[in-house]
Motif scaffolding. Structure first.
Motif, short mmCIF file in Angstrom:
data_model
loop_
_atom_site.label_atom_id
_atom_site.label_comp_id
_atom_site.label_asym_id
_atom_site.label_seq_id
_atom_site.Cartn_x
_atom_site.Cartn_y
_atom_site.Cartn_z
N VAL A 69 63.44 83.80 -45.26
CA VAL A 69 64.49 84.15 -44.29
C VAL A 69 64.15 83.64 -42.90
N ASP A 70 62.87 83.79 -42.50
CA ASP A 70 62.46 83.29 -41.19
C ASP A 70 62.60 81.77 -41.10
N MET A 121 64.71 79.94 -42.80
CA MET A 121 66.14 79.63 -42.73
C MET A 121 66.69 79.88 -41.33
N LYS A 122 66.23 80.96 -40.69
CA LYS A 122 66.68 81.23 -39.32
C LYS A 122 66.25 80.11 -38.38
N THR A 123 64.98 79.71 -38.51
CA THR A 123 64.47 78.65 -37.64
C THR A 123 65.22 77.34 -37.88
N THR A 124 65.47 77.02 -39.15
CA THR A 124 66.19 75.79 -39.47
C THR A 124 67.62 75.83 -38.94
N THR A 125 68.27 76.97 -39.10
CA THR A 125 69.64 77.11 -38.58
C THR A 125 69.68 76.94 -37.07
N LYS A 126 68.70 77.50 -36.41
CA LYS A 126 68.64 77.38 -34.95
C LYS A 126 68.45 75.93 -34.53
N ARG A 182 71.64 73.91 -35.13
CA ARG A 182 72.63 74.14 -34.08
C ARG A 182 72.31 73.34 -32.83
#
Length: 213
Positions: A105-106, A108-113, A116
């Motif tokens: 999850v972490d 994925m959050k970093t990748t999404t950020k 963006r």
């Protein structure tokens, strides 16, 4: 205060892996004891098989029953410890799965950020304009290639009737050359044997001989 409540413990907190190790050590210790009891029971059984009924046989039988009770008790403890170890192993697997899930999850959050941030810098209008310019350049290149590869001598549309007439004329020339060769004069010398073009009439043969004599 330390006398009333005791000093603060500095020992490390127990971990799940350490607890499993301790339980496994106790299980191994019980296995050693059970092996010793099984060997003792085997000895008693062999002696009882050879003895006749009487006080001696009864005494050995009582010892064997006592050893059998101890074995049952140790087996019960071992079963409980094995169940505890299995439960802790399951808890450890669940904990590992949860850690892996949180790590995923972490990530994925970093990748999404990051995505963006990267896509925020992309200008779609500029990309479309660049695509249009590339298309125009490709079309211009095709036009240039077509222009420089154009033939200047051969017309694009050829009249088949003209080609047939030219082919027939070539055939007549070939026949004419064949006649010259059959008379003993090569075809390429026919023009040289003919009289010059500036003479209206060719000379007579008799007059040529008189002039020669």
């Amino acid at each position: 205060m330390n006398r009333l409540f005791g000093a603060k413990s500095t020992a490390p907190k127990p971990t799940l892996t350490g607890a499993i190790t301790n339980v496994e050590t106790r299980i191994e210790s019980l296995d050693v004891k059970l092996a010793k009891l099984n060997a003792e029971l085997s000895t008693y059984q062999q002696r009882l098989a050879k003895m006749r009924d009487g006080p001696g046989k009864t005494a050995i039988k009582q010892k064997a029953l006592k050893v059998l009770q101890q074995r049952k008790m140790y087996e019960g403890q071992r079963d409980q410890l094995q169940q505890q170890s299995w439960n802790m192993e399951q808890a450890g697997m669940m904990q590992d799965n949860l850690k892996n899930t949180m790590t995923t999850v972490d990530a994925m959050k970093t990748t999404t950020k990051e995505l963006r941030k990267q896509y925020g810098k992309v200008n779609i209008d500029k990309i479309e304009k660049l695509q249009d310019e590339m298309a125009d350049l490709m079309e211009m290149g095709n036009d240039i290639q077509e222009s420089i590869s154009r033939s200047y001598d051969v017309p694009e549309e050829v009249d088949e009737d003209e080609l047939d007439a030219e082919l027939e004329a070539l055939g007549e020339e070939v026949e004419f050359e064949g006649i010259g060769e059959s008379s003993g004069i090569p075809g390429f010398m026919l023009d040289e044997a003919a009289p010059p073009q500036f003479i209206d009439e060719p000379p007579e043969t008799g007059k040529v001989k008189e002039a020669a004599g």
